[in-house]
Design a protein around this motif. Structure first.
Motif, mmCIF file in Angstrom:
data_model
loop_
_atom_site.group_PDB
_atom_site.id
_atom_site.type_symbol
_atom_site.label_atom_id
_atom_site.label_comp_id
_atom_site.label_asym_id
_atom_site.label_seq_id
_atom_site.Cartn_x
_atom_site.Cartn_y
_atom_site.Cartn_z
ATOM 1 N N SER A 523 -78.565 25.760 -37.299
ATOM 2 C CA SER A 523 -79.152 26.558 -36.210
ATOM 3 C C SER A 523 -78.973 25.876 -34.849
ATOM 4 C CB SER A 523 -80.637 26.825 -36.495
ATOM 5 O OG SER A 523 -81.317 25.606 -36.687
ATOM 6 N N GLY A 524 -78.453 24.636 -34.849
ATOM 7 C CA GLY A 524 -78.139 23.979 -33.569
ATOM 8 C C GLY A 524 -79.049 22.834 -33.195
ATOM 9 N N LYS A 525 -79.704 22.234 -34.141
ATOM 10 C CA LYS A 525 -80.636 21.129 -33.844
ATOM 11 C C LYS A 525 -79.862 19.907 -33.354
ATOM 12 C CE LYS A 525 -82.384 21.042 -38.035
ATOM 13 N NZ LYS A 525 -81.735 22.152 -38.719
ATOM 14 N N THR A 526 -78.853 19.540 -34.127
ATOM 15 C CA THR A 526 -78.088 18.341 -33.778
ATOM 16 C C THR A 526 -77.342 18.571 -32.463
ATOM 17 O OG1 THR A 526 -77.844 18.030 -36.138
ATOM 18 C CG2 THR A 526 -76.512 16.614 -34.761
ATOM 19 N N HIS A 527 -76.846 19.789 -32.325
ATOM 20 C CA HIS A 527 -76.138 20.118 -31.075
ATOM 21 C C HIS A 527 -77.079 19.946 -29.884
ATOM 22 C CE1 HIS A 527 -73.383 22.301 -28.401
ATOM 23 N NE2 HIS A 527 -74.477 22.909 -27.936
ATOM 24 N N THR A 528 -78.308 20.376 -30.050
ATOM 25 C CA THR A 528 -79.273 20.269 -28.945
ATOM 26 C C THR A 528 -79.670 18.813 -28.699
ATOM 27 O OG1 THR A 528 -80.096 22.456 -29.497
ATOM 28 C CG2 THR A 528 -81.523 21.130 -28.131
ATOM 29 N N MET A 529 -79.852 18.079 -29.767
ATOM 30 C CA MET A 529 -80.367 16.713 -29.626
ATOM 31 C C MET A 529 -79.286 15.674 -29.342
ATOM 32 S SD MET A 529 -83.499 16.163 -29.663
ATOM 33 C CE MET A 529 -85.026 16.931 -29.999
ATOM 34 N N SER A 530 -78.263 15.670 -30.188
ATOM 35 C CA SER A 530 -77.371 14.498 -30.178
ATOM 36 C C SER A 530 -75.948 14.764 -29.714
ATOM 37 C CB SER A 530 -77.313 13.883 -31.582
ATOM 38 O OG SER A 530 -78.598 13.763 -32.106
ATOM 39 N N SER A 531 -75.625 16.009 -29.360
ATOM 40 C CA SER A 531 -74.248 16.240 -28.881
ATOM 41 C C SER A 531 -74.051 15.474 -27.553
ATOM 42 C CB SER A 531 -73.985 17.734 -28.702
ATOM 43 O OG SER A 531 -74.866 18.261 -27.741
ATOM 44 N N ASP A 573 -83.100 2.340 -41.098
ATOM 45 C CA ASP A 573 -82.678 2.009 -39.735
ATOM 46 C C ASP A 573 -81.235 2.489 -39.547
ATOM 47 O OD1 ASP A 573 -82.210 0.956 -37.313
ATOM 48 O OD2 ASP A 573 -82.568 -1.155 -37.846
ATOM 49 N N LEU A 574 -81.046 3.366 -38.584
ATOM 50 C CA LEU A 574 -79.697 3.904 -38.385
ATOM 51 C C LEU A 574 -78.834 2.981 -37.520
ATOM 52 C CD1 LEU A 574 -80.343 7.742 -37.916
ATOM 53 C CD2 LEU A 574 -79.322 6.597 -39.863
ATOM 54 N N LEU A 575 -79.448 1.949 -36.959
ATOM 55 C CA LEU A 575 -78.660 1.026 -36.131
ATOM 56 C C LEU A 575 -78.196 -0.202 -36.925
ATOM 57 C CD1 LEU A 575 -80.670 1.212 -32.777
ATOM 58 C CD2 LEU A 575 -78.675 2.521 -33.499
ATOM 59 N N ALA A 621 -75.347 4.933 -34.668
ATOM 60 C CA ALA A 621 -76.278 5.657 -35.566
ATOM 61 C C ALA A 621 -75.543 6.737 -36.355
ATOM 62 C CB ALA A 621 -77.396 6.289 -34.758
ATOM 63 N N GLN A 622 -74.681 7.466 -35.669
ATOM 64 C CA GLN A 622 -73.938 8.539 -36.320
ATOM 65 C C GLN A 622 -73.048 7.985 -37.425
ATOM 66 O OE1 GLN A 622 -74.582 11.690 -35.988
ATOM 67 N NE2 GLN A 622 -73.045 12.032 -37.587
ATOM 68 N N LYS A 623 -72.456 6.807 -37.135
ATOM 69 C CA LYS A 623 -71.557 6.172 -38.107
ATOM 70 C C LYS A 623 -72.345 5.784 -39.370
ATOM 71 C CE LYS A 623 -69.749 2.007 -37.753
ATOM 72 N NZ LYS A 623 -69.376 0.912 -36.846
ATOM 73 N N ASN A 624 -73.484 5.137 -39.131
ATOM 74 C CA ASN A 624 -74.288 4.692 -40.276
ATOM 75 C C ASN A 624 -74.834 5.872 -41.101
ATOM 76 O OD1 ASN A 624 -73.934 1.982 -39.735
ATOM 77 N ND2 ASN A 624 -75.725 1.889 -38.388
ATOM 78 N N ARG A 625 -75.092 6.933 -40.399
ATOM 79 C CA ARG A 625 -75.611 8.119 -41.089
ATOM 80 C C ARG A 625 -74.509 8.757 -41.943
ATOM 81 N NH1 ARG A 625 -78.970 12.943 -38.144
ATOM 82 N NH2 ARG A 625 -80.608 13.044 -39.696
ATOM 83 N N SER A 626 -73.309 8.768 -41.410
ATOM 84 C CA SER A 626 -72.191 9.379 -42.146
ATOM 85 C C SER A 626 -71.890 8.610 -43.410
ATOM 86 C CB SER A 626 -70.939 9.405 -41.273
ATOM 87 O OG SER A 626 -71.230 10.044 -40.069
ATOM 88 N N VAL A 627 -72.070 7.271 -43.351
ATOM 89 C CA VAL A 627 -71.809 6.445 -44.538
ATOM 90 C C VAL A 627 -72.759 6.851 -45.670
ATOM 91 C CG1 VAL A 627 -71.914 4.076 -45.446
ATOM 92 C CG2 VAL A 627 -70.893 4.518 -43.226
ATOM 93 N N ALA A 628 -73.973 7.124 -45.277
ATOM 94 C CA ALA A 628 -74.965 7.502 -46.299
ATOM 95 C C ALA A 628 -74.712 8.900 -46.868
ATOM 96 C CB ALA A 628 -76.360 7.448 -45.696
ATOM 97 N N ALA A 629 -73.986 9.724 -46.107
ATOM 98 C CA ALA A 629 -73.771 11.109 -46.567
ATOM 99 C C ALA A 629 -72.681 11.187 -47.614
ATOM 100 C CB ALA A 629 -73.394 11.972 -45.379
ATOM 101 N N THR A 630 -72.833 12.035 -48.559
ATOM 102 C CA THR A 630 -71.772 12.244 -49.546
ATOM 103 C C THR A 630 -70.857 13.335 -49.008
ATOM 104 O OG1 THR A 630 -73.031 13.930 -50.630
ATOM 105 C CG2 THR A 630 -73.327 11.703 -51.456
ATOM 106 N N LYS A 631 -69.803 13.577 -49.746
ATOM 107 C CA LYS A 631 -68.856 14.582 -49.278
ATOM 108 C C LYS A 631 -69.505 15.959 -49.251
ATOM 109 C CE LYS A 631 -64.353 12.748 -50.388
ATOM 110 N NZ LYS A 631 -63.257 12.762 -51.354
ATOM 111 N N ALA A 632 -70.255 16.183 -50.263
ATOM 112 C CA ALA A 632 -70.801 17.542 -50.435
ATOM 113 C C ALA A 632 -71.942 17.862 -49.476
ATOM 114 C CB ALA A 632 -71.279 17.727 -51.865
#
Ligand SMILES: Nc1ncnc2c1ncn2[C@@H]1O[C@H](COP(=O)(O)OP(=O)(O)OP(=O)(O)O)[C@@H](O)[C@H]1O
Length: 776
Positions: A523-531, A573-575, A621-632
């Motif tokens: 719905s655009g949360k990340t776009h609003t916050m972190s883009s 911690d995302l940092l 933070a984005q990098k560390n978060r992506s590592v935790a995410a799986t492909k799916a």
């Protein structure tokens, strides 16, 4: 009777007796039907005895041929006595038969009973010859025939015997006579009895006849009665039938009448009821109208009052705005004055420099001219006066510039106070709605949405799902929602930030501020916050600009940031990279109740001394978060990310100090509140997201109700944001909405949740800054 009297006169010979008995038998046979069997038996027995006696007499009294005729008479006389004797012997006393008979009612007529002893009965009578019957047939022996004496003796004996026998017979005869008398008496008695019985019989017969007549009469009467009764019954039946018919006719007519009456009454009743209902309806309608009018009046009054208040507030605001504007313009004027003064000062300084240079030249000139003064004595005094004058003007300009600076600082403080008051008036929890645009045509059909209030941009009307009526008409219900601000799909992040910049300013002023984005995935949360132009970069840029500007006003700020996520109710911690190379320590939340500040133990905090350092931090933070995410799965959809910016400001001029926090929260996708069909890890994630989002709702609700206990500790998210939600903080919720028809249901759910939050009033926020009382 004549016969009876004649027979009694007859000599009592067995034949006479026999005759008498036969007469009696005949007469009885004729009259006494009832008693004849008994009496006949008796008589028959008597007759039989008589016959036997007669027969016996006949046999026994036959004189033997050898007997003397002289003896005829004695024989004859003895014959009669012996005949009586033998009669008596052979039949016994006439009543003896009655002894053998069974006892009957006759016993009542007890009469003297002539009994014979057994020896008498056993002893057989001797014949007239003094011999027993058996002996009589035996032939006389030769000795006897020729023994005359013996025979005479025998004859004498026999004669004695005969004499005895005659005597006996005579006595027996007397007995017989007595018996006969008795029998006669008995017969008379019986005849009397018979007569009595006959008369009784006659009487009874008459009675019977009478009774028969009565019976016939009665029968006839009965028949008549029966016929009469039948007739009466028929009459009665007919009457009854007629009565029943009449009654049923009456009943029917009565029922008809009653049903008519009932219908009439029903009509009346229903009419009355209807009238009553109409009356009541009218009455209630009237009351309702009155009430409505009253309420409308009240609403009007309230609206008026509200409008007045609003107007007052608006005018106050406008006044304040004007004042601010004036202040701003004054500030601008002052600033321009200052600039002018500065320019003046610099020009003056240059002038001074120039003047001092010229002064030097002038001094040189003076020196050169001094010689000339002496020469030209009159001109030098005027030159010196002009220099002093210029120096005084310079001092004045510098004093005015200082005054302007002081006024500017004071006005900045006043602006902060006014601005935060204005924020408080707006409410400490504010809700804004943002609808993202459709990205591609392929995304699907657009949902029915309208934004009717263009002026204030605070309303969104959603066309609900299609509803089919019973008649097959398809309708859509409109759902209007009102928030502090609604951003239409084309709105840019720049404009959105314009609305929240004041909150960022509040964080700089020492408030705890929490801005979070709520909405379904995509719905655009990340776009609003972190883009790149989202709220986080824009907020930090603004903070830098403001900090830089504030330096002029003696404010010195330090800023540090941390970035964490709440995933499965655990704080990460995302940092700090969290992979097999780097294992971060467990983060722990610590609250300082006095300072109303939260710190996270073991969490990396980055000092943000330049705008570029924020961007680096976000990338990290984005990098560390992506590592935790799986492909799916996108991790951003399943965890809450919180950017925490701590701002500590100090004013060296005024001694003020403030400590504010800005929390920018990107929540996990809210659609998981309902669509939960996950299993295993996904199920756990879903449960935790559900839990934390519902806890957030609970905390906001409890804050709105002013509950003593706010359930912050029920989830990691609310525990972490304890001092940024409620009392000492300012909260802004962005409800992010998808424009697609397919997401209509989720959109409605999100908007309802946001409305609930919007209707919550949270107490007045307080800044953590400390301001010297003398400054107010
Ligand atoms: N206002 C907008 N203008 C243009 N594009 C937008 C806007 N809002 C969202 N988008 C785009 O829509 C897509 C989904 O948005 P975004 O990732 O921000 O959603 P989200 O709510 O954060 O989802 P998730 O919960 O999965 O993180 C992105 O590609 C984003 O660029």
């Amino acid at each position: 009777m004549h016969e009876d009297s004649s027979s009694t006169d007859e000599p009592q010979s067995p034949l006479g007796i026999l005759q008498l008995l036969r007469n009696v038998q005949r007469r009885l046979a004729l009259h006494d039907e009832d008693h004849s069997p008994r009496v006949s038996l008796y008589i028959e027995a008597a007759i039989r005895n008589c016959l036997m006696t007669q027969h016996h007499n006949h046999r026994t009294l036959k004189p033997p041929t050898t007997y003397q005729p002289s003896r005829q008479a004695s024989s004859t006389s003895s014959t009669s006595s012996s005949s009586t004797n033998s009669f008596n012997k052979s039949i016994g006393p006439p009543r003896s038969n009655t002894l053998d008979r069974p006892k009957t009612s006759r016993n009542n007529n007890a009469r003297p009973i002539h009994t014979r002893s057994k020896s008498q009965a056993a002893t057989r009578p001797r014949t007239a010859h003094g011999l027993y019957e058996e002996e009589r047939h035996e032939p006389p022996s030769k000795t006897q025939t020729f023994d005359v004496d013996g025979r005479v003796g025998d004859m004498e004996n026999q004669f004695k015997e005969l004499k005895d026998m005659v005597n006996n017979t005579l006595s027996e005869r007397k007995g017989h006579v007595d018996a006969l008398e008795l029998a006669k008496g008995r017969v008379t008695e019986l005849e009397r009895e018979r007569d009595r019985l006959e008369s009784r019989n006659e009487r009874l017969r008459t009675e019977v006849d009478g009774a028969k007549d009565d019976l016939r009469h009665l029968h006839h009467e009965l028949e008549r009665q029966k016929w009469e009764s039948n007739r009466q019954i028929e009459d009665l039946n007919r009457q009854h039938r007629e009565t029943v018919e009449d009654l049923s006719r009456q009943h029917r007519s009565a029922v008809d009448d009653l049903s008519k009456e009932l219908d009439y009454l029903k009509d009346q009743e229903s009419k009355e009821h209807q009238q009553r209902i109409e009356g009541l309806t009218r009455h209630y309608q009237q009351e309702l109208d009155d009430e409505r009018q009253k309420k409308e009046r009240e609403i009007k009054d309230l609206r008026l009052r509200l409008g007045n208040e609003h107007d007052d507030m608006n005018s106050a605001m406008q006044r304040k705005d004007r004042e601010m504007q004036e202040m701003r313009s004054a500030m601008e004027g002052l600033r321009s004055d200052l600039e002018r003064e500065r320019a003046l000062k610099s020009s003056l300084q240059t002038n001074i420099a120039e003047l001092s240079a010229s002064n030097t030249t002038l001094e040189a000139k003076i020196n050169s001219l001094r010689s000339q003064v002496e020469f030209l004595e009159s001109d030098s005094k005027a030159q010196s006066d002009s220099f002093a004058n210029m120096e005084a003007r310079l001092q004045d300009a510098m004093r005015i510039a200082e005054e302007a600076r002081q006024k500017l600082i004071k006005e900045e403080t006043e602006r902060r106070v006014l601005f935060n008051k204005y924020q408080e008036l707006k409410g400490n929890i504010r809700v804004m709605c943002r609808v993202r645009p459709i990205l591609h045509q392929s995304e699907g059909e657009q949902a029915g949405m309208s934004f009717p209030d263009e002026k204030t941009s605070a309303e969104i009307v959603l066309a609900g799902p299609e509803e089919k009526s019973s008649l097959g008409h398809i309708t859509r219900k409109n759902y209007p929602f009102e928030f502090d601000r609604v951003f239409v799909p084309g709105t840019q992040n720049e404009e959105v930030f314009g609305e929240i910049s004041q909150l960022v300013q509040s964080a700089l002023d020492g408030y705890n501020v929490c801005i979070f984005c709520y909405g379904q995935t995509g719905s655009g949360k990340t776009h609003t916050m972190s883009s790149s132009d989202g709220m986080i970069p824009k907020a930090t840029h603004m903070i830098y600009d403001t900090i830089t500007k504030l330096r002029e006003k003696s404010w010195e700020y330090s800023m540090e940031g941390s970035f964490v996520e709440v995933y499965n109710e655990e704080l990460n911690d995302l940092l700090t990279p969290n992979d097999h190379h780097h294992k971060s320590k467990k983060l722990e939340i610590r609250h300082d109740d006095a300072r109303k500040q939260t710190t996270i133990l073991n969490c990396k905090t980055v000092p943000l001394d330049s705008a570029s350092s924020v961007e680096t931090m976000l990338q990290e933070a984005q990098k560390n978060r992506s590592v935790a995410a799986t492909k799916a799965n996108e991790r951003s959809s399943r965890s809450h990310s919180i950017f925490i910016l701590k701002l500590i400001g100090e004013n060296y001029a005024t001694g003020e100090r403030c400590e504010g926090t800005l929390n920018l929260v990107d929540l996990a996708g809210s659609e998981r509140l309902k669509h939960s069909q996950a299993e295993g890890d996904r199920k756990r994630e879903t449960q935790n997201i559900n839990k934390s989002l519902s806890c957030l709702g609970d905390v906001i609700e409890a804050l709105g109700k002013g509950s003593g206990h706010i359930p912050y500790r029920n989830s990691k998210l609310t525990h972490l944001l304890q001092y940024s939600l409620g009392g000492n903080s300012k909260t802004l919720m962005f409800v992010m909405v998808s424009p697609l028809e397919t997401h209509l249901k989720e959109t409605l759910t999100s908007l309802r949740f946001a409305t609930k939050v919007h209707n919550t009033h949270i107490g007045t926020a307080k800044a953590t800054k400390k301001i010297k009382a003398s400054d107010y």
